[in-house]
Design an enzyme around this catalytic site. Structure first.
Site, PDB file in Angstrom:
ATOM      1  N   SER A 238     -70.087 -23.835 -48.014  1.00 26.74           N
ATOM      2  CA  SER A 238     -71.007 -23.161 -48.926  1.00 26.74           C
ATOM      3  C   SER A 238     -70.699 -23.593 -50.351  1.00 26.74           C
ATOM      4  O   SER A 238     -69.755 -24.340 -50.605  1.00 26.74           O
ATOM      5  CB  SER A 238     -70.871 -21.645 -48.793  1.00 26.74           C
ATOM      6  OG  SER A 238     -69.661 -21.236 -49.399  1.00 26.74           O
ATOM      7  N   LYS A 239     -71.516 -23.085 -51.231  1.00 24.11           N
ATOM      8  CA  LYS A 239     -71.453 -23.426 -52.657  1.00 24.11           C
ATOM      9  C   LYS A 239     -70.025 -23.348 -53.224  1.00 24.11           C
ATOM     10  O   LYS A 239     -69.645 -24.148 -54.069  1.00 24.11           O
ATOM     11  CB  LYS A 239     -72.388 -22.449 -53.396  1.00 24.11           C
ATOM     12  CG  LYS A 239     -72.621 -22.768 -54.842  1.00 24.11           C
ATOM     13  CD  LYS A 239     -73.724 -23.778 -55.046  1.00 24.11           C
ATOM     14  CE  LYS A 239     -73.512 -24.446 -56.383  1.00 24.11           C
ATOM     15  NZ  LYS A 239     -73.927 -25.808 -56.484  1.00 24.11           N
TER      16      LYS A 239
END
Ligand code: GLU
Length: 465
Positions: A238-239
């Site tokens: 994820s980010k």
């Protein structure tokens, strides 16, 4: 044997992310390696979340990565008629039926199943009623009640799903729109897809999709479900593990070939080889060596590979990609011989093209701005005479070459008794404005005689003023 046909079917609800790019890459490589076909399909049936901007962003990233397709892009929203035609066929052939149960009724069935210790599911109430199409009817697939559906997966081996745990699922909503699994199967079937490589988050859909193939009497494609890409802490990528979007990597200065090289290694191996050229990947890629365990995304590894690709490429090829980054820094130039020389000097020391563009600034300015600290330390009164001597010697060279420059430097060293570093640092500040730069001779040669002499002259004036 029939040619291999693979596909990449992104949902356009955002940019092309790392995981999607890897899926696209595996499918593209396999098609290219086998001289097959690679199809692009946009799965845009979630019309509320799908946008044209996302379609454009995905296409742009694929172009940047050099992942080209032979067929498409198809858009699922333009294919509703085809889906309905096949749904109709399934009803006609007795493989599907209209169901008028209300959502509340279906909920009760699910609750009842749960209470009986089974999976919550539709109980097949309308299966044999022979209902006709009406405003409130959905279409359900008659799924087998007994036995197992075995996904024979190239990566995972066989996974068996109990058929009695799959209910008669909906393939068409009451508003007449096709459900996701139906659309995917009809697309894959009509597009001639025979090899499906995708993330194992889709494995859950596969038995249902297989049941649709069976109901249609269609040939089953081969499946390869690859494990997800994880972040460094082993949670789903994820980010917070780094940029997710492929276009961000372009902006950060990664080469598409380095990106491909890195992405392919997230789930595929060829012995312990880490570095691959694009063409080599096409030759060596296979499905047998797709890994069974999830791989972790590691920015540092990607950056190290990028540095290697930067070093391995011809300057002209780097130039094609560097122009974008130079432009970002306000340098408008062409991919000409001067740029190639500049790149040659920066290749050994640039981890990214962004870094390279920053390091190239001094080659393109008319006036050098001295870094304050560097000027204070090296452009001191006592440096002026040495710079002057160097300038005189350079001006007297009959050829501006590596050998002659080296001789001139030796002369300055002999006459002043100074070491190379003592001479090189003021000169470096004079020519680049800073104390870090490519190797002295290659840099001066790339910069050229006029600029070199002009900049030394300016620095002498600066010291003496
Ligand atoms: N559209 C799906 C996705 O974006 C892919 C479906 C498939 O590969 O079957 O994840």
């Amino acid at each position: 044997m029939e040619p291999i046909v693979t596909r990449f079917p992104p949902s356009p609800t955002g940019f092309l992310h790392i995981g999607g790019a890897r899926t696209a890459l595996f499918n593209w490589l396999y098609a290219r390696k086998t001289h097959g076909k690679f199809v692009l399909r946009i799965e845009d049936t979630d019309e509320a979340r799908s946008t044209k901007e996302s379609v454009d962003a995905i296409l742009e990233s694929l172009v940047w990565l050099g992942i080209d397709f032979d067929d498409g892009p198809y858009f699922q929203t333009q294919r509703y008629d085809i889906y309905n035609e096949y749904i109709e066929k399934l009803v006609q052939s007795g493989h599907a039926y209209y169901c008028s149960c209300t959502p509340d009724e279906v909920n009760e069935m699910r609750e009842a199943a749960k209470a009986a210790g089974k999976k919550p599911m539709y109980n097949g109430k309308c299966r044999e009623l022979g209902l006709n199409k009406a405003d409130n009817t959905v279409v359900r697939l008659k799924t087998p009640d007994t036995g197992v559906t075995v996904v024979e997966d190239i990566v995972k081996g066989d996974t068996a799903f109990q058929n009695n745990e799959v209910d008669d699922f909906i393939i068409q909503r009451s508003d007449g729109s096709a459900m996701y699994n139906l659309a995917v199967v009809i697309d894959d079937m009509t597009m001639g897809i025979n090899t499906i490589i995708r993330g194992d988050d889709h494995l859950i859909n596969t038995p249902k999709q297989m049941m649709i193939y069976q109901a249609l009497g269609a040939d089953m494609p081969a499946f390869a479900h690859v494990p997800m890409v994880l972040g460094s802490d082993k949670s789903r990528l994820s980010k917070r593990h780094g940029a997710m979007s492929v276009s961000e990597y372009k902006h950060m200065g990664y080469l598409p070939d380095a990106m491909l090289n890195y992405l392919v290694r997230l789930g595929w191996s060829h012995g312990d080889q880490e570095f691959f050229e694009r063409q080599e990947l096409i030759e060596k890629f296979d499905l047998e060596h797709l890994g069974r365990s999830a791989s972790m995304f590691d920015m540092d590894k990607l950056t190290a590979l990028n540095a290697k690709h930067i070093q391995a490429k011809a300057p002209k090829e780097i130039g094609e990609h560097l122009l974008f980054h130079l432009k970002e820094t306000g340098v408008d130039t062409e991919n000409d011989d001067y740029l190639a020389e500049v790149i040659t000097t920066l290749q050994p020391r640039s981890k990214t093209l962004k870094e390279m563009a920053e390091g190239a600034q001094f080659y393109f300015t008319d006036t050098i701005e001295y870094d304050e600290k560097a000027a204070k330390k090296f452009l001191k009164p006592e440096a002026a005479d040495m710079l002057e001597m160097t300038l005189d010697l350079i001006e007297a060279l009959d050829e501006f070459s590596h050998d002659q420059l080296e001789t001139a430097f030796k002369t300055v060293m002999d006459k002043t008794g100074l070491g190379f570093g003592k001479i090189a640092q003021p000169l470096r500040v004079a020519v680049t404005g800073t104390t870090v730069s490519p190797g002295m001779f290659e840099m001066l040669l790339a910069l050229g005689r006029d600029k070199t002499e002009g900049r030394i002259r300016k620095a002498i004036e600066f010291i003496r003023s």
